[in-house]
Design an enzyme around this catalytic site. Sequence first.
Site, PDB file in Angstrom:
ATOM      1  N   ASP A 167     -50.457  34.924  20.897  1.00 38.21           N
ATOM      2  CA  ASP A 167     -50.184  33.541  20.507  1.00 38.21           C
ATOM      3  C   ASP A 167     -49.891  33.397  19.009  1.00 38.21           C
ATOM      4  O   ASP A 167     -50.681  33.802  18.161  1.00 38.21           O
ATOM      5  CB  ASP A 167     -51.422  32.699  20.863  1.00 38.21           C
ATOM      6  CG  ASP A 167     -51.211  31.208  20.728  1.00 38.21           C
ATOM      7  OD1 ASP A 167     -50.325  30.783  19.978  1.00 38.21           O
ATOM      8  OD2 ASP A 167     -51.963  30.468  21.391  1.00 38.21           O
ATOM      9  N   SER A 173     -46.079  28.768  20.423  1.00 42.88           N
ATOM     10  CA  SER A 173     -46.627  28.395  21.714  1.00 42.88           C
ATOM     11  C   SER A 173     -45.861  27.212  22.315  1.00 42.88           C
ATOM     12  O   SER A 173     -44.638  27.240  22.413  1.00 42.88           O
ATOM     13  CB  SER A 173     -48.126  28.098  21.551  1.00 42.88           C
ATOM     14  OG  SER A 173     -48.783  28.050  22.785  1.00 42.88           O
TER      15      SER A 173
END
Length: 324
Positions: A182, A59
């Site tokens: 993610d 991320s």
Amino acid sequence: MIMNPVHPRPLRSIQDAAICRGTAIVAEGGGQRGIYTAGVLDAFLGAGFNPFELAIGASAGAQNLSSYFVSLPGYAKRAIAELSVTPSFMVPYRWLGKRGVLDLDMYFSRVQEDPEYRFPSSEVDRLAGRRRLVIVATSRSNLTAVYLEPDSSSLLTHMKASSAIPFLYKGGVPVGDEIMVDGGVADPLPVRKAYALGARRILLIRTVPAGDMNSSWRQRLKALGLHRAMPSLMSDMLERHELAYEDAARFISDPPADLEIIQIAPESALQSQVVGSRSDALMADYEYGRRTGELMLEQLHEWLDIPGGLPVGLVDEPAVEFQP
């Protein structure tokens, strides 16, 4: 608060002309809190300090490390402080529709096409054979970590996949034959993976205090008031994330005998939030990170035995010329 723009300003060359074998830099995610990491890494770039053979993160951590490894000071700061605070980027009520709460499509379109924010993806190809950049994503089908090694054509897709927070960004991102979400779901602190890839000295940059192992992913949902509306798949993802966080905490607190880990982390909670931060809070956390990075440089040089010449384990790296 009105901010002075910080334009990407590539270094003319990698100032540190050597790589220390068996070293890795790992960066935690944390959404807008990643601006603290941006400050730390800008301090390193300002001193010409980049001896790491491996960089790995998920991320915001992956985005920060990508800017660091191609020597682009100021870029991550500007992307977080400007692109992620545009009114259209985060709209909580959009979780009911197709677009999702976070508009990553807009964000990465700007990173790819807007001359003011365009990331020089072609520079990542210069790392091949000398440095290794790994971006962590999560397979939506089985919630396992996927470790992506991008080239210039795949870098932005991999970044987007690693940042695609389930429930906040609808659908995930196709990478090959899989849909990715993610990377913080399956491996939020990929120190164990860095060790498996051969790192024996790891610098870990956190976006929460070192002793705080609370789930930043759960904090994202609570901040938006969405945790009560989670579907069962989201609950499974959150459980997977927290188990991975706990595993990483055990590994960090009791590493293998042949591994050294140094952490850089804020002493107390940052002023920034995961999403929805004020501009003054973001700037304060960036400066906090930059000061911390500057203060850590002497210790890190001693740790890696860099002062006074090239120690055993260092390999010369040719200078890399950048085209603005």
